[in-house]
Design a protein around this motif. Structure first.
Motif, mmCIF file in Angstrom:
data_model
loop_
_atom_site.group_PDB
_atom_site.id
_atom_site.type_symbol
_atom_site.label_atom_id
_atom_site.label_comp_id
_atom_site.label_asym_id
_atom_site.label_seq_id
_atom_site.Cartn_x
_atom_site.Cartn_y
_atom_site.Cartn_z
ATOM 1 N N GLN A 1 0.820 -1.211 0.000
ATOM 2 C CA GLN A 1 0.000 0.000 0.000
ATOM 3 C C GLN A 1 0.857 1.266 0.000
ATOM 4 O O GLN A 1 0.504 2.262 -0.626
ATOM 5 N N ALA A 2 1.978 1.245 0.694
ATOM 6 C CA ALA A 2 2.826 2.442 0.787
ATOM 7 C C ALA A 2 3.611 2.684 -0.491
ATOM 8 O O ALA A 2 3.918 3.831 -0.830
ATOM 9 N N GLY A 3 3.951 1.614 -1.202
ATOM 10 C CA GLY A 3 4.751 1.731 -2.421
ATOM 11 C C GLY A 3 6.108 1.088 -2.242
ATOM 12 O O GLY A 3 6.896 1.507 -1.385
ATOM 13 N N LEU A 4 6.393 0.073 -3.023
ATOM 14 C CA LEU A 4 7.651 -0.661 -2.877
ATOM 15 C C LEU A 4 8.842 0.190 -3.301
ATOM 16 O O LEU A 4 9.943 0.042 -2.748
ATOM 17 N N THR B 1 18.803 -2.955 1.935
ATOM 18 C CA THR B 1 17.570 -3.251 1.202
ATOM 19 C C THR B 1 17.400 -4.755 1.011
ATOM 20 O O THR B 1 18.285 -5.425 0.467
ATOM 21 N N PRO B 2 16.275 -5.335 1.429
ATOM 22 C CA PRO B 2 16.041 -6.763 1.209
ATOM 23 C C PRO B 2 15.957 -7.097 -0.274
ATOM 24 O O PRO B 2 15.485 -6.282 -1.084
ATOM 25 N N ALA B 3 16.392 -8.294 -0.607
ATOM 26 C CA ALA B 3 16.349 -8.719 -2.008
ATOM 27 C C ALA B 3 14.925 -8.721 -2.545
ATOM 28 O O ALA B 3 14.703 -8.430 -3.731
ATOM 29 N N LEU B 4 13.952 -9.050 -1.702
ATOM 30 C CA LEU B 4 12.557 -9.058 -2.165
ATOM 31 C C LEU B 4 12.135 -7.686 -2.670
ATOM 32 O O LEU B 4 11.421 -7.580 -3.678
ATOM 33 N N ILE B 5 12.580 -6.614 -1.987
ATOM 34 C CA ILE B 5 12.247 -5.263 -2.425
ATOM 35 C C ILE B 5 13.011 -4.914 -3.702
ATOM 36 O O ILE B 5 12.447 -4.387 -4.674
ATOM 37 N N ALA C 1 12.897 -3.764 -9.412
ATOM 38 C CA ALA C 1 13.543 -4.022 -10.704
ATOM 39 C C ALA C 1 12.554 -4.590 -11.713
ATOM 40 O O ALA C 1 12.682 -4.359 -12.925
ATOM 41 N N GLY C 2 11.570 -5.309 -11.228
ATOM 42 C CA GLY C 2 10.544 -5.874 -12.105
ATOM 43 C C GLY C 2 9.323 -4.995 -12.245
ATOM 44 O O GLY C 2 8.262 -5.465 -12.668
ATOM 45 N N ASP C 3 9.462 -3.714 -11.869
ATOM 46 C CA ASP C 3 8.379 -2.730 -11.963
ATOM 47 C C ASP C 3 7.167 -3.134 -11.126
ATOM 48 O O ASP C 3 6.025 -2.891 -11.489
ATOM 49 N N ARG D 1 0.793 -3.925 -9.010
ATOM 50 C CA ARG D 1 1.685 -5.085 -8.983
ATOM 51 C C ARG D 1 2.487 -5.045 -7.692
ATOM 52 O O ARG D 1 3.392 -4.221 -7.535
ATOM 53 N N GLY D 2 2.138 -5.952 -6.753
ATOM 54 C CA GLY D 2 2.750 -5.889 -5.441
ATOM 55 C C GLY D 2 3.523 -7.136 -5.066
ATOM 56 O O GLY D 2 3.730 -8.033 -5.883
ATOM 57 N N LEU D 3 3.962 -7.155 -3.825
ATOM 58 C CA LEU D 3 4.652 -8.333 -3.290
ATOM 59 C C LEU D 3 3.686 -9.478 -3.062
ATOM 60 O O LEU D 3 4.012 -10.637 -3.299
ATOM 61 N N LEU D 4 2.508 -9.157 -2.549
ATOM 62 C CA LEU D 4 1.531 -10.200 -2.235
ATOM 63 C C LEU D 4 0.792 -10.706 -3.462
ATOM 64 O O LEU D 4 0.533 -11.905 -3.579
ATOM 65 N N ARG D 5 0.434 -9.793 -4.358
ATOM 66 C CA ARG D 5 -0.407 -10.178 -5.498
ATOM 67 C C ARG D 5 -0.456 -9.021 -6.491
ATOM 68 O O ARG D 5 0.036 -7.928 -6.214
ATOM 69 N N ASP D 6 -1.130 -9.279 -7.608
ATOM 70 C CA ASP D 6 -1.505 -8.213 -8.522
ATOM 71 C C ASP D 6 -2.896 -7.717 -8.134
ATOM 72 O O ASP D 6 -3.734 -8.487 -7.653
#
Length: 319
Positions: free
Chosen positions: A240-243, A263-267, A272-274, A282-287
């Motif tokens: 929600q805040a913005g990756l 910075t964690p690799a997940l971030i 990097a993958g927009d 397009r988020g970490l949890l889902r689209d």
């Protein structure tokens, strides 16, 4: 191993075990409790019935809840008699490997071979405790949080000998008691305590460095990100805040605090993958579709508004 749970035994009827027993009894399941002696068990039973009435009087339980608990809760004079016919047994005794090994050995010797056995340990790995259990494929950690009658999350931890088929059976049982089971790996601290201890350590470091007082640190936690945590976990909050915003924040932290806040690799991989989170769907949890984003924002605003009203009505916690 049993595929559906209709009866429960709780071994260890103290503060945690008693609360767990209450929760299952309130869900309409027959629950048998046993403690170190018949006398201790009867004393715990009486305490749990008094507590249930008090919770109902305070509005913490719905009307009729105390009677439901009384109707479904019973005692046994020994551990062996308590577990003999139960589909699921929850061990909630003192947090000691030796004590738990002794009790789990007695439970697994007396329980039906198809009964599922859980432990409420908060720190001891499942791979350590399972050594005491006959038919180890039916054993797992089922870790409730304090106070058990009111905290909905439960950690589920499998040993290397646990049959994964136990997980959906236990999750269904927890759902009947309005609890949510989360599967986590068998590592020290699991997830709950690892996160909780890291937060406490950093909070204490901030206090020790003179950045803020303990009281002001608690105020920040309660009234900012902690305010959100009843509704969203850290991954959902980051979405929600913005990756990309988080990536920038981590760069600042790494420059000032070094590798421990890099910075964690997940971030990094997400940006990097927009994948920027809710802002671009397009988020970490889902689209997220535009409709889902709109519904999420509406839920978030309502949740925070209702939380604010609740806190104002309750007033500050007693000192």
């Amino acid at each position: 191993m049993i595929s559906s749970i209709s009866s429960v035994a709780v071994v260890g009827a103290g503060y945690m075990g008693g609360g767990i027993a209450q929760s299952f009894a309130l869900a309409g399941l027959p629950v048998v409790i046993a403690d170190v002696s018949a006398e201790a068990t009867e004393a715990a039973y009486a305490r749990l019935l008094v507590e249930a009435r008090e919770f109902e009087e305070q509005g913490l339980y719905d009307p009729g809840a105390a009677e439901t608990i009384r109707a479904n809760l019973s005692t046994a004079p020994s551990i062996e008699e308590a577990v003999a016919h139960a589909d699921f047994i929850e061990e909630a005794v003192f947090e000691s490997v030796e004590v738990k090994h002794d009790v789990l050995g007695r439970i697994s010797a007396a329980a039906r071979p198809d009964a599922i056995i859980g432990s409420n340990t908060s720190t001891i790995p499942a791979r350590v405790l399972v050594e005491a259990v006959a038919n180890p494929e039916r054993f797992l950690t089922v870790h409730f949080s304090n106070p058990a009658p009111f905290i909905p999350g439960v950690e589920l931890v499998l040993s290397d000998r646990t049959d994964p088929g136990a997980v959906p059976v236990v999750r269904e049982l927890l759902a009947r008691a309005d609890r949510q089971g989360a599967l986590v790996a068998d590592v020290p601290g699991f997830v709950l305590n690892r996160l909780q201890y890291v937060l406490l350590k950093e909070a204490m470091s901030i206090a020790e460095e003179g950045i803020a007082s303990p009281e002001d640190i608690d105020t920040v936690v309660r009234t900012t990100f902690g305010f959100r945590l009843g509704f969203f976990g850290p991954f959902a909050i980051a979405d929600q805040a913005g990756l990309d915003v988080y990536a920038g924040g981590f760069r600042t932290f790494e420059e000032n605090f070094g590798e421990r806040l890099a910075t964690p690799a997940l971030i990094e991989d997400a940006v990097a993958g927009d994948r920027k989170g809710v802002k671009n769907g397009r988020g970490l949890l889902r689209d997220y579709t535009p409709e889902q984003v709109k519904a999420l924002v509406a839920y978030r605003n309502k949740a925070y508004g209702e939380m604010g009203r609740l806190l104002r009505s309750l007033g500050p916690a007693p000192a």
